[in-house]
Design a protein around this motif. Structure first.
Motif, mmCIF file in Angstrom:
data_model
loop_
_atom_site.group_PDB
_atom_site.id
_atom_site.type_symbol
_atom_site.label_atom_id
_atom_site.label_comp_id
_atom_site.label_asym_id
_atom_site.label_seq_id
_atom_site.Cartn_x
_atom_site.Cartn_y
_atom_site.Cartn_z
ATOM 1 N N PRO A 143 0.554 9.261 3.323
ATOM 2 C CA PRO A 143 0.732 10.436 4.187
ATOM 3 C C PRO A 143 0.125 10.228 5.571
ATOM 4 C CG PRO A 143 -0.642 10.993 2.276
ATOM 5 C CD PRO A 143 -0.164 9.601 2.074
ATOM 6 N N ALA A 144 -1.013 9.533 5.639
ATOM 7 C CA ALA A 144 -1.630 9.330 6.952
ATOM 8 C C ALA A 144 -0.700 8.538 7.859
ATOM 9 C CB ALA A 144 -2.963 8.606 6.801
ATOM 10 N N MET A 145 -0.099 7.484 7.327
ATOM 11 C CA MET A 145 0.790 6.669 8.155
ATOM 12 C C MET A 145 2.024 7.465 8.576
ATOM 13 S SD MET A 145 -0.536 3.971 8.991
ATOM 14 C CE MET A 145 0.715 3.267 10.058
ATOM 15 N N ALA A 205 5.797 -1.423 11.018
ATOM 16 C CA ALA A 205 5.881 -2.009 9.676
ATOM 17 C C ALA A 205 6.068 -0.917 8.629
ATOM 18 C CB ALA A 205 4.622 -2.817 9.377
ATOM 19 N N PHE A 206 5.300 0.154 8.741
ATOM 20 C CA PHE A 206 5.440 1.252 7.772
ATOM 21 C C PHE A 206 6.803 1.921 7.938
ATOM 22 C CE2 PHE A 206 1.635 1.948 5.237
ATOM 23 C CZ PHE A 206 0.758 1.052 5.823
ATOM 24 N N GLY A 207 7.217 2.116 9.186
ATOM 25 C CA GLY A 207 8.515 2.744 9.428
ATOM 26 C C GLY A 207 9.638 1.933 8.803
ATOM 27 N N GLN A 208 9.563 0.622 8.986
ATOM 28 C CA GLN A 208 10.603 -0.254 8.440
ATOM 29 C C GLN A 208 10.596 -0.175 6.908
ATOM 30 O OE1 GLN A 208 13.090 -1.787 9.758
ATOM 31 N NE2 GLN A 208 13.750 -3.011 8.011
ATOM 32 N N ILE A 214 0.811 -1.228 0.000
ATOM 33 C CA ILE A 214 0.000 0.000 0.000
ATOM 34 C C ILE A 214 0.839 1.270 0.000
ATOM 35 C CG2 ILE A 214 -2.402 0.304 0.737
ATOM 36 C CD1 ILE A 214 -1.973 -0.953 3.275
ATOM 37 N N ALA A 215 2.007 1.251 0.577
ATOM 38 C CA ALA A 215 2.755 2.508 0.626
ATOM 39 C C ALA A 215 4.125 2.419 -0.042
ATOM 40 C CB ALA A 215 2.911 2.950 2.076
ATOM 41 N N GLY A 246 9.631 13.302 4.098
ATOM 42 C CA GLY A 246 8.789 12.370 3.349
ATOM 43 C C GLY A 246 7.336 12.812 3.341
ATOM 44 N N VAL A 247 6.854 13.218 4.514
ATOM 45 C CA VAL A 247 5.444 13.595 4.618
ATOM 46 C C VAL A 247 5.170 14.861 3.800
ATOM 47 C CG1 VAL A 247 4.666 15.133 6.478
ATOM 48 C CG2 VAL A 247 3.973 12.868 6.489
#
Ligand code: PHE
Length: 502
Positions: free
Chosen positions: A436-438, A224-227, A52-53, A395-396
């Motif tokens: 962006p939300a994550m 998970a998203f951070g990784q 997804i990201a 990033g954001v």
């Protein structure tokens, strides 16, 4: 007009992108993330985050770099002069990371040599902190420079800057074409023997046995998203710079998918490598794996050497592991160097060689601080702040700017015009909402954490001096550079229409 450099082949480009993505994060961070977040169940949010990201963001960076042909500041400046600072912010973040990444690679190079005779002795922990690093009590007391570390740091700078200095095709591409197959080979040989060790399979069972209740935990998803973001080197302007050297007709989305899959596949392979060793070590020492599983510096420089001491062929395993770690680190460092060098070249209109020399001299001088007795503590603080705020913020803002203020559907059509895999509206949804939300969620939770409590128990003076102030330096630098009115050399594609008119 001078001609812009290009990659020599598609494989060369993908290898370079993979070389950046695969780094210390895959080897010393991923396995522990899996272990710490519910074992095999972590793979569900991890692969979800990848789809997804990770893939959409990678496609976005490749697309932007290829369309606007330039380093980060030039890409953003081509879209709108007002946004050039964002590129400089990312360049500055990459610059700071390189200064200490070089030192970690230097530790690894030292340990590669020590591995020939297990020079860390019978007490690897004491050796690492007391003898090798000579750690001081506080980051405010630097102490002396450690000679072996500064020499290896100079070597890391030399090797990586040499690749960048020599050029995109003959330097960066050629080095990665040697490094990446070498890295895979080293790790496969290690695993081939490692899995035969008694207890190794228990290690894998530990790693991959899922605890499905973890999936309901928000922290697991944030991890998970951070990784995924860190491991894929997205939000650092790296992939954007690399994609700017793609020839006109090159594919974007398939190359992005390949880069992501190879990187994430390598992470799983590293997990197998690390946990087979931990399983063996737990069996030899008769302690549970949960007692020995760690991440980061402790895993690579204390736990692994302890395990290697117990192994049947310590020289074989030790040299393989530390060579692999060094190669993974060096190829990531090359990409960090390239971000800064490309930006300097374009902004100041100077040659690649000149930009590389200026950058490497300044960078090496700053690296010296990390080779002192206070270096580890300093590195710990700077790394925490740069990763938790510098990278995430860059990033954001990047993703919000492009997804909300630019004509994202034009970019999608541009990407589709030369790609084998066509992307649909799901891509736009992901980069407008999900990614962006994550990122925002992680940013806010980090901020709350760091404001309510000093990071890592350091003093307020230390976190102010090396943490928060690092971020201010990045902001100030970005502001100053973007106010300089030098036109970018070789502006090929100025596309003001990409910005939405309101
Ligand atoms: N992707 C690298 C890793 O997994 C880390 C990195 C990020 C390196 C950004 C360079 C730039 O270790």
């Amino acid at each position: 007009m001078q001609k812009r450099e290009m990659w020599g082949s598609r494989t060369g480009f993908v290898m370079a992108a993979v070389g950046s993505a695969i780094g210390l994060g895959n080897i010393w961070r991923f396995p522990y993330m899996v272990y710490d977040n519910g074992g095999g169940a972590f793979l569900v949010p991890y692969f979800a985050a990848m789809i997804i990201a990770g893939i959409p963001f990678m496609i976005l960076e490749f697309g932007l770099g290829k369309k606007f042909i330039g380093s980060a500041p030039k890409v953003f400046s081509s879209i709108s002069k007002k946004w050039e600072w964002l590129g400089w912010w990312q360049v500055m973040v990459s610059f700071i990371i390189t200064t200490y990444y070089a030192v970690v690679v230097a530790w690894s190079l030292n340990y590669f040599i020590l591995a020939f005779f297990q020079g860390w002795g019978t007490a690897p922990k004491d050796f690492f902190f007391t003898k090798f690093l000579a750690v001081t009590k506080s980051p405010l007391h630097l102490g002396g420079v450690q000679p072996e570390i500064i020499i290896a740091t100079a070597a890391a700078w030399f090797l990586t800057i040499f690749a960048v200095f020599t050029g995109v095709k003959s330097g960066i591409e050629r080095t990665n074409k040697i490094f990446m197959p070498l890295l895979f080979l080293l790790v496969f040989i290690f695993i081939g023997r490692g899995l035969m060790l008694p207890g190794a399979v228990d290690g894998l069972n530990w790693l991959f046995t899922p605890d499905f209740s973890a999936i309901l935990d928000g922290k697991v998803w944030a991890d998970a998203f951070g990784q995924i973001f860190y491991s894929l080197s997205i939000g650092f302007a790296i992939m954007l710079s690399y994609a700017s050297y793609l020839p006109e007709e090159s594919d974007i989305s398939n190359n992005a998918c390949m880069t992501v899959f190879i990187n994430c596949g390598f992470s799983v392979i590293s997990g197998i490598m690390i946990f087979s060793v931990l399983g063996y070590m737990a069996q030899q020492q008769g302690v549970p794996i949960s007692k020995i599983a760690t991440s980061g510096v402790g895993l690579a420089f204390i736990t692994l050497p302890t395990a290697i001491n117990l192994m049947p062929a310590p020289i074989f395993f030790g040299t393989l592991f530390f060579l692999a770690l060094s190669v993974a680190g060096l190829s990531s460092m090359i990409s960090l160097n390239e971000v800064v060098v490309a930006a300097l070249m374009e902004k100041m209109n100077i040659s690649r060689k000149k930009a590389a020399l200026i950058f490497c001299t300044v960078g090496f001088v700053i690296s010296i601080a990390f080779t002192t007795g206070g270096g580890l503590l300093l590195l710990d603080i700077v790394d925490h702040f740069i990763n938790n705020f510098g990278v995430l913020l860059g990033g954001v803002i990047e993703i919000i700017f492009v997804a909300w203020f630019c004509r994202i559907d034009d970019l999608r059509a541009y990407i589709n015009s030369s790609s084998e895999i066509k992307i649909g509206s799901l891509w736009s949804i992901s980069i407008r909402f999900v990614a962006p939300a994550m990122l925002f969620f992680m940013l806010v939770s980090n901020f709350v954490g760091d404001v309510s409590k000093n990071y890592g128990g350091y003093s307020t003076a230390a976190t102010l001096a090396f943490g928060w102030s690092t971020l201010f330096v990045c902001i100030a630098f970005a502001a100053v550079c973007s106010r300089q009115n030098h036109a970018f050399a070789l502006i090929v594609n100025t596309n003001k229409n990409f910005l939405k008119r309101r």
